[in-house]
Design a protein around this motif. Structure first.
Motif, PDB file in Angstrom:
ATOM      1  N   LEU A 140       0.475   3.409  -1.567  1.00 14.94           N
ATOM      2  CA  LEU A 140       0.314   1.971  -1.798  1.00 14.94           C
ATOM      3  C   LEU A 140      -1.069   1.680  -2.355  1.00 14.94           C
ATOM      4  N   GLU A 141      -1.125   0.736  -3.290  1.00 20.09           N
ATOM      5  CA  GLU A 141      -2.401   0.277  -3.841  1.00 20.09           C
ATOM      6  C   GLU A 141      -2.838  -0.962  -3.064  1.00 20.09           C
ATOM      7  N   GLU A 142      -3.993  -0.898  -2.431  1.00 18.18           N
ATOM      8  CA  GLU A 142      -4.437  -1.977  -1.546  1.00 18.18           C
ATOM      9  C   GLU A 142      -4.467  -3.327  -2.245  1.00 18.18           C
ATOM     10  N   ASN A 143      -4.898  -3.368  -3.510  1.00 14.96           N
ATOM     11  CA  ASN A 143      -5.052  -4.656  -4.198  1.00 14.96           C
ATOM     12  C   ASN A 143      -3.714  -5.315  -4.532  1.00 14.96           C
ATOM     13  N   LEU A 144      -2.602  -4.590  -4.371  1.00 12.11           N
ATOM     14  CA  LEU A 144      -1.289  -5.157  -4.655  1.00 12.11           C
ATOM     15  C   LEU A 144      -0.555  -5.614  -3.398  1.00 12.11           C
ATOM     16  N   ILE A 145      -1.130  -5.374  -2.230  1.00 12.25           N
ATOM     17  CA  ILE A 145      -0.455  -5.742  -0.986  1.00 12.25           C
ATOM     18  C   ILE A 145      -0.732  -7.222  -0.689  1.00 12.25           C
ATOM     19  N   ASP A 146       0.106  -8.083  -1.286  1.00 11.35           N
ATOM     20  CA  ASP A 146      -0.035  -9.523  -1.078  1.00 11.35           C
ATOM     21  C   ASP A 146       0.825  -9.956   0.114  1.00 11.35           C
ATOM     22  N   ILE A 147       0.931 -11.245   0.349  1.00 10.72           N
ATOM     23  CA  ILE A 147       1.643 -11.758   1.510  1.00 10.72           C
ATOM     24  C   ILE A 147       3.117 -11.369   1.483  1.00 10.72           C
ATOM     25  N   ASN A 148       3.725 -11.344   0.278  1.00  6.27           N
ATOM     26  CA  ASN A 148       5.138 -10.969   0.163  1.00  6.27           C
ATOM     27  C   ASN A 148       5.358  -9.501   0.510  1.00  6.27           C
ATOM     28  N   MET A 149       4.469  -8.654   0.015  1.00  2.00           N
ATOM     29  CA  MET A 149       4.607  -7.232   0.316  1.00  2.00           C
ATOM     30  C   MET A 149       4.335  -6.954   1.785  1.00  2.00           C
ATOM     31  N   ARG A 150       3.336  -7.613   2.338  1.00  2.00           N
ATOM     32  CA  ARG A 150       3.042  -7.430   3.777  1.00  2.00           C
ATOM     33  C   ARG A 150       4.246  -7.814   4.628  1.00  2.00           C
ATOM     34  N   ASN A 151       4.882  -8.902   4.245  1.00  2.00           N
ATOM     35  CA  ASN A 151       6.050  -9.367   4.986  1.00  2.00           C
ATOM     36  C   ASN A 151       7.176  -8.339   4.919  1.00  2.00           C
ATOM     37  N   ASP A 152       7.399  -7.788   3.743  1.00  2.00           N
ATOM     38  CA  ASP A 152       8.452  -6.792   3.576  1.00  2.00           C
ATOM     39  C   ASP A 152       8.115  -5.507   4.343  1.00  2.00           C
ATOM     40  N   LEU A 153       6.887  -5.039   4.213  1.00  2.00           N
ATOM     41  CA  LEU A 153       6.477  -3.799   4.881  1.00  2.00           C
ATOM     42  C   LEU A 153       6.599  -3.913   6.400  1.00  2.00           C
ATOM     43  N   SER A 168      -3.465  10.132   2.989  1.00  2.00           N
ATOM     44  CA  SER A 168      -4.279   9.428   3.973  1.00  2.00           C
ATOM     45  C   SER A 168      -4.988   8.190   3.436  1.00  2.00           C
ATOM     46  N   ILE A 169      -5.207   8.089   2.128  1.00  2.00           N
ATOM     47  CA  ILE A 169      -5.850   6.877   1.608  1.00  2.00           C
ATOM     48  C   ILE A 169      -4.955   5.667   1.865  1.00  2.00           C
ATOM     49  N   SER A 170      -3.679   5.793   1.517  1.00  2.00           N
ATOM     50  CA  SER A 170      -2.737   4.688   1.754  1.00  2.00           C
ATOM     51  C   SER A 170      -2.541   4.444   3.248  1.00  2.00           C
ATOM     52  N   PHE A 171      -2.519   5.520   4.031  1.00  2.00           N
ATOM     53  CA  PHE A 171      -2.358   5.376   5.476  1.00  2.00           C
ATOM     54  C   PHE A 171      -3.511   4.565   6.066  1.00  2.00           C
ATOM     55  N   LYS A 172      -4.726   4.878   5.651  1.00  2.00           N
ATOM     56  CA  LYS A 172      -5.894   4.155   6.170  1.00  2.00           C
ATOM     57  C   LYS A 172      -5.890   2.698   5.725  1.00  2.00           C
ATOM     58  N   THR A 173      -5.382   2.440   4.521  1.00  2.00           N
ATOM     59  CA  THR A 173      -5.254   1.063   4.041  1.00  2.00           C
ATOM     60  C   THR A 173      -4.357   0.250   4.963  1.00  2.00           C
ATOM     61  N   LEU A 174      -3.172   0.794   5.296  1.00  2.00           N
ATOM     62  CA  LEU A 174      -2.234   0.081   6.174  1.00  2.00           C
ATOM     63  C   LEU A 174      -2.785  -0.031   7.595  1.00  2.00           C
ATOM     64  N   GLU A 175      -3.442   1.016   8.038  1.00  2.00           N
ATOM     65  CA  GLU A 175      -4.036   1.001   9.381  1.00  2.00           C
ATOM     66  C   GLU A 175      -5.083  -0.106   9.483  1.00  2.00           C
ATOM     67  N   GLY A 210      -3.734  -3.506   9.984  1.00  2.00           N
ATOM     68  CA  GLY A 210      -3.133  -3.788  11.274  1.00  2.00           C
ATOM     69  C   GLY A 210      -1.692  -3.340  11.434  1.00  2.00           C
ATOM     70  N   PHE A 211      -1.163  -2.602  10.462  1.00  5.34           N
ATOM     71  CA  PHE A 211       0.209  -2.113  10.598  1.00  5.34           C
ATOM     72  C   PHE A 211       0.268  -1.041  11.686  1.00  5.34           C
ATOM     73  N   THR A 212       1.289  -1.121  12.513  1.00  2.90           N
ATOM     74  CA  THR A 212       1.473  -0.128  13.577  1.00  2.90           C
ATOM     75  C   THR A 212       2.736   0.702  13.384  1.00  2.90           C
ATOM     76  N   ASN A 213       3.584   0.299  12.435  1.00  7.39           N
ATOM     77  CA  ASN A 213       4.848   1.013  12.192  1.00  7.39           C
ATOM     78  C   ASN A 213       4.666   2.113  11.140  1.00  7.39           C
ATOM     79  N   ILE A 214       3.551   2.842  11.205  1.00  3.53           N
ATOM     80  CA  ILE A 214       3.191   3.799  10.154  1.00  3.53           C
ATOM     81  C   ILE A 214       3.040   5.210  10.718  1.00  3.53           C
TER      82      ILE A 214
END
Length: 383
Positions: free
Chosen positions: A132-145, A156-163, A166-170
């Motif tokens: 995942l590209e951090e700059n593309l994770i907008d409110i719609n994508m966050r809701n879907d994820l 791990s770069i994408s994992f750390k971005t989601l972490e 505040g995502f816990t389902n990762i």
């Protein structure tokens, strides 16, 4: 168990093919699979696989052609008509959004649309092996994820971005394609007594290049140097052959430059396991496609990636502890010696890199089998 793999392309993209075959290898052949494809004619039929074609929206194609220029058709539904997928979400025990880099682009609406089918059917869903590209994770994508039962992140770069968000389902697990088997082609274009440098290039990196033609100039300069100064032969290896994004278009142009030189060999399109065989026979490798690099890493071939996104950097960092030298960002290729300089570094350090891969890859590849445990736990309700 019935398993739906959706959001992947056809096997014309051999990365998609590698994910499909590796997922089945990990989860087992004893399941019924429904698998989305953009070109069913390219798929090999199997008793336990039913393919579901994405239906292209012709009105969307018209909008892409003239709509933007004329400012019309702005409300046309997305690129694909997807409602025929609904019964498959209903039948499946679990659905896997075969992530890859799908969520690294701005046109993610079709992904949300499909994922909502799983939600409406009250079926568990997993985002499978994503970056995942951090700059593309907008409110719609966050809701879907947030609605996935689990997000499997492949680097791990994408994992750390989601972490950090505040995502816990990762969960961090390597790309499933690391377990892909290789298969010896019936007609071989390599010889055991010859050493090869493999090169995979693509129109995708060309579209992102800093100056028109700079990638081809680099490749031609690199090959010329290798032919003049070493005993290596060259393998030009495609990994995606879709109509609008065909590696063969780029590689054929390079081959024409060396049309009279038998040391430069163009490998024809074939399945991902056969392409992996050719990649495994390279002493050194340059990759533009992520899954071409995965085929090389997993067969312990020292590799440099021409990178344009987080995925190549993240995978390199997880394997080597750094992406420096291992990934050349497309936006720094500003002269025709960049790949030649990278080759000289790779040649100088190849034994150190190979030793690192031999020591590291077995346990790294073994981690991918954790994917089966994740699926089993979710289906059985014990996550």
């Amino acid at each position: 168990m019935k398993i739906l793999l959706y959001a992947n392309g056809s096997s014309e993209n051999h990365g998609c093919e590698a994910i499909k075959l590796s997922t089945i290898k990990i989860l087992g052949n004893n399941h019924q699979y429904f698998i989305g494809t953009t070109n069913e004619k390219y798929e090999k039929l199997s008793n336990n696989i039913e393919y579901v074609n994405y239906t292209f929206n012709k009105k969307y194609a018209l909008y892409e052609r003239i709509g933007k220029r004329l400012g019309i058709l702005k409300k046309v539904k997305g690129k694909y008509l997807l409602d025929h997928f609904f019964p498959y979400f209903s039948q499946a025990d679990i659905s896997l959004s075969v992530g890859g880099d799908n969520y690294c682009y701005e046109d993610a609406g079709w992904l949300y649309y499909l994922h909502n089918m799983a939600i409406k059917n009250d079926k568990p869903s997993i985002l499978w092996g994503c970056s995942l590209e951090e700059n593309l994770i907008d409110i719609n994508m966050r809701n879907d994820l947030s609605k996935f039962h689990k997000i499997i992140v492949r680097e791990s770069i994408s994992f750390k971005t989601l972490e950090k968000m505040g995502f816990t389902n990762i969960k961090l697990i390597p790309d499933p394609a690391f377990v892909l088997d290789l298969k010896k082609p019936k007609v071989l274009k390599v010889e055991d007594n010859i050493k090869y440098v493999g090169i995979n290039l693509s129109p995708l990196v060309e579209r992102k290049e800093k100056r028109d033609g700079i990638i081809k100039e680099n490749a031609i300069n690199l090959i010329s140097y290798i032919l003049k100064n070493t005993e290596y032969n060259i393998l030009l290896i495609p990994h995606v052959v879709t109509a609008t994004n065909n590696d063969m278009d780029t590689l054929l142009e390079i081959k024409k430059t060396f049309s009279n030189n038998k040391r430069v060999v163009l490998i024809e399109d074939q399945d991902c396991q056969e392409l992996k065989y050719y990649i495994s026979k390279c002493d050194l490798f340059f990759a533009a496609r992520t899954h071409a690099s995965i085929a090389a890493y997993s067969t312990k071939v020292p590799t440099v990636v021409i990178g344009y996104s987080v995925k190549s950097k993240g995978i390199a960092q997880d394997i080597f502890g750094t992406d420096d030298k291992y990934v050349i960002p497309i936006d720094i290729i500003d002269n025709d010696n960049i790949l030649k300089e990278s080759f000289l570094w790779l040649l100088k350090n190849k034994e150190i890199i190979r030793k690192k891969l031999y020591n590291f890859m077995p346990q790294y590849i073994e981690l991918t089998y954790e994917l089966k445990n994740v699926v089993d736990e979710i289906v059985n309700g014990v996550e």
